[in-house]
Scaffold this active site. Structure first.
Site, PDB file in Angstrom:
ATOM      1  N   ASP A   1     -48.018  23.099 -19.415  1.00  0.00           N
ATOM      2  CA  ASP A   1     -47.832  22.890 -21.059  1.00  0.00           C
ATOM      3  C   ASP A   1     -47.478  24.463 -21.600  1.00  0.00           C
ATOM      4  OD1 ASP A   1     -47.233  21.520 -23.206  1.00  0.00           O
ATOM      5  OD2 ASP A   1     -49.418  21.281 -23.626  1.00  0.00           O
TER       6      ASP A   1
ATOM      7  N   TRP B   1     -43.472  29.098 -25.635  1.00  0.00           N
ATOM      8  CA  TRP B   1     -43.285  30.292 -25.113  1.00  0.00           C
ATOM      9  C   TRP B   1     -41.734  30.887 -25.661  1.00  0.00           C
ATOM     10  CZ3 TRP B   1     -39.473  32.085 -21.434  1.00  0.00           C
ATOM     11  CH2 TRP B   1     -39.687  33.241 -20.757  1.00  0.00           C
TER      12      TRP B   1
ATOM     13  N   HIS C   1     -38.228  26.017 -20.561  1.00  0.00           N
ATOM     14  CA  HIS C   1     -38.219  25.001 -19.251  1.00  0.00           C
ATOM     15  C   HIS C   1     -37.744  25.603 -18.069  1.00  0.00           C
ATOM     16  CE1 HIS C   1     -39.549  21.842 -21.826  1.00  0.00           C
ATOM     17  NE2 HIS C   1     -38.550  21.818 -22.577  1.00  0.00           N
TER      18      HIS C   1
ATOM     19  N   LEU D   1     -48.547  22.134   2.817  1.00  0.00           N
ATOM     20  CA  LEU D   1     -49.130  21.909   1.420  1.00  0.00           C
ATOM     21  C   LEU D   1     -48.092  20.603   1.085  1.00  0.00           C
ATOM     22  CD1 LEU D   1     -50.345  22.474  -1.473  1.00  0.00           C
ATOM     23  CD2 LEU D   1     -48.209  23.763  -1.886  1.00  0.00           C
TER      24      LEU D   1
ATOM     25  N   ARG E   1     -55.042  22.891 -17.406  1.00  0.00           N
ATOM     26  CA  ARG E   1     -54.030  22.735 -18.634  1.00  0.00           C
ATOM     27  C   ARG E   1     -53.629  24.135 -19.152  1.00  0.00           C
ATOM     28  NH1 ARG E   1     -52.542  17.810 -22.426  1.00  0.00           N
ATOM     29  NH2 ARG E   1     -50.748  18.719 -23.313  1.00  0.00           N
TER      30      ARG E   1
ATOM     31  N   ARG F   1     -56.394  18.431 -23.762  1.00  0.00           N
ATOM     32  CA  ARG F   1     -56.342  16.983 -23.769  1.00  0.00           C
ATOM     33  C   ARG F   1     -55.789  16.794 -22.301  1.00  0.00           C
ATOM     34  NH1 ARG F   1     -53.430  18.173 -28.376  1.00  0.00           N
ATOM     35  NH2 ARG F   1     -51.274  18.519 -27.717  1.00  0.00           N
TER      36      ARG F   1
ATOM     37  N   GLU G   1     -63.170  18.757 -12.288  1.00  0.00           N
ATOM     38  CA  GLU G   1     -63.337  19.805 -13.106  1.00  0.00           C
ATOM     39  C   GLU G   1     -62.105  20.411 -13.843  1.00  0.00           C
ATOM     40  OE1 GLU G   1     -66.402  21.112 -13.659  1.00  0.00           O
ATOM     41  OE2 GLU G   1     -67.237  19.894 -12.178  1.00  0.00           O
TER      42      GLU G   1
HETATM   43  C1  IPE Z   1     -47.896  16.805 -21.097  1.00  0.00           C
HETATM   44  O1  IPE Z   1     -47.360  17.715 -22.103  1.00  0.00           O
HETATM   45  C2  IPE Z   1     -46.797  16.542 -20.427  1.00  0.00           C
HETATM   46  C3  IPE Z   1     -46.455  17.551 -19.285  1.00  0.00           C
HETATM   47  C4  IPE Z   1     -46.748  18.716 -19.168  1.00  0.00           C
HETATM   48  C5  IPE Z   1     -45.338  17.062 -18.358  1.00  0.00           C
HETATM   49  P1  IPE Z   1     -46.975  17.380 -23.535  1.00  0.00           P
HETATM   50  O2  IPE Z   1     -46.591  18.478 -24.217  1.00  0.00           O
HETATM   51  O3  IPE Z   1     -45.859  16.132 -23.505  1.00  0.00           O
HETATM   52  O4  IPE Z   1     -48.320  16.853 -24.253  1.00  0.00           O
HETATM   53  P2  IPE Z   1     -48.591  16.614 -25.543  1.00  0.00           P
HETATM   54  O5  IPE Z   1     -47.728  15.689 -26.399  1.00  0.00           O
HETATM   55  O6  IPE Z   1     -48.678  17.960 -26.148  1.00  0.00           O
HETATM   56  O7  IPE Z   1     -50.050  15.847 -25.324  1.00  0.00           O
HETATM   57  C1  IPE Z   2     -44.274  21.618 -21.021  1.00  0.00           C
HETATM   58  O1  IPE Z   2     -44.092  22.412 -22.123  1.00  0.00           O
HETATM   59  C2  IPE Z   2     -43.179  20.976 -20.366  1.00  0.00           C
HETATM   60  C3  IPE Z   2     -42.817  19.463 -20.581  1.00  0.00           C
HETATM   61  C4  IPE Z   2     -43.608  18.763 -21.163  1.00  0.00           C
HETATM   62  C5  IPE Z   2     -41.710  18.840 -20.028  1.00  0.00           C
HETATM   63  P1  IPE Z   2     -43.556  21.747 -23.657  1.00  0.00           P
HETATM   64  O2  IPE Z   2     -42.227  21.532 -23.633  1.00  0.00           O
HETATM   65  O3  IPE Z   2     -44.709  20.530 -23.903  1.00  0.00           O
HETATM   66  O4  IPE Z   2     -43.846  22.904 -24.404  1.00  0.00           O
HETATM   67  P2  IPE Z   2     -44.573  22.927 -25.932  1.00  0.00           P
HETATM   68  O5  IPE Z   2     -45.867  22.303 -25.821  1.00  0.00           O
HETATM   69  O6  IPE Z   2     -43.642  22.161 -26.856  1.00  0.00           O
HETATM   70  O7  IPE Z   2     -44.823  24.361 -26.252  1.00  0.00           O
HETATM   71 MG    MG Z   3     -46.545  20.312 -24.525  1.00  0.00          MG
END
Ligand code: IPE
Ligand code: IPE
Ligand code: MG
Length: 248
Positions: free
Chosen positions: A21, A26, A38, A132, A189, A195, A208
């Site tokens: 996440d 970033w 991404h 792996l 995470r 979460r 864990e």
């Molecule tokens: C969780 O991240 C899903 C992935 C990392 C693929 P999100 O950015 O979608 O989660 P929420 O919406 O903040 O809970």
């Molecule tokens: C995780 O990064 C990648 C995916 C959920 C695909 P985010 O795109 O959720 O990045 P933030 O949480 O908005 O910073």
């Molecule tokens: Mg996110």
């Protein structure tokens, strides 16, 4: 001593799961668009896969796209799908070279057909690799996975193949998207969110959790070593007392 050398190789988690996440934030930090985040997240995927393969972790599962992520702006969703196809294509050689097997969990049939074809061909090509198992959770939702398992079990009961009394936790295990993959001992995470966001709900009953403030594109091998060391410093009790754990 380096972080890597401090890791006890006898007590490695067999399966590590990661909620990758923070790509969007970033990118925003540097005045770029979310897609740029991404794209840079792919480097972190390479780093953690290599780190796990080198250490001897057998399973790494990465949450790449949730069932809820379909609700993001169309442009972002299509860019993510495009990135998936391109990355898989360009990384196949590295997977082969590093003896890594690729798997997927999730509603793969909802992905664009090009992505499905690409995934199927790489899964087939890497299926005998043993160092792996790298599993991508794509269009994945933990609740949907449990619902799907219930449907499969209900249909077996209906056909008289099993009786209702025979249903146990192992029956559910056997009907998950990939029953061969063990439960994760460690779930990471990134990005300072605390979460689970519908990831591996059934499988994480005794996992864990490790949270870090780092955004996903900044996560590297050293970050993975830190997470493993934190895991190794914990006592996993599974409902027992500390004294019981120490006496075995
Ligand atoms: C969780 O991240 C899903 C992935 C990392 C693929 P999100 O950015 O979608 O989660 P929420 O919406 O903040 O809970
Ligand atoms: C995780 O990064 C990648 C995916 C959920 C695909 P985010 O795109 O959720 O990045 P933030 O949480 O908005 O910073
Ligand atoms: Mg996110």
């Amino acid at each position: 001593m380096s972080l890597k050398d401090s890791i006890n190789l006898e007590k490695l988690p067999k399966h590590i799961a990661v909620i990758m996440d923070g790509n969007g934030r970033w990118a925003k930090q540097q005045g770029k668009n979310r897609i740029f985040g991404h794209k840079n997240g792919v480097n972190a995927v390479r780093e953690v896969s290599e780190a796990c393969a080198e250490l001897g972790v057998k399973y790494l599962t990465l949450y790449a796209f949730s069932s809820e992520n379909w609700n993001r702006p169309k442009l972002e969703v299509s860019a993510l799908m495009e990135l998936l196809v391109r990355t898989i294509g360009s990384e196949t050689k590295t997977l082969m070279k590093n003896n890594i097997r690729l798997k997927t969990i999730g509603s793969i049939d909802t992905l664009p057909s090009r992505a499905q074809e690409q995934l199927n061909s790489v899964k087939e090509e890497t299926k005998n690799n043993t160092r792996l198992t790298l599993t991508l959770a794509l269009s994945y939702g933990g609740r949907a996975e449990i619902v799907d398992a219930c449907k499969k079990i209900a249909s077996q009961v209906k056909k008289g193949e099993i009786s209702e009394q025979d249903i146990t936790a192992s029956t559910i295990n056997r009907h998950l998207y990939d029953p061969e993959i063990p439960d994760p001992e460690l779930m990471i995470r990134t990005s300072g969110e605390y979460r689970i966001s519908n990831f591996l709900l059934w499988q994480s009953a005794y996992t864990e959790f490790y949270f870090t403030e780092e955004f996903w594109p900044d996560f590297n091998k050293e970050s993975m070593y830190q997470a493993i060391l934190a895991f190794q410093s914990r006592e996993r009790r599974f409902g027992k007392t500390s004294e019981q754990i120490k006496s075995v």
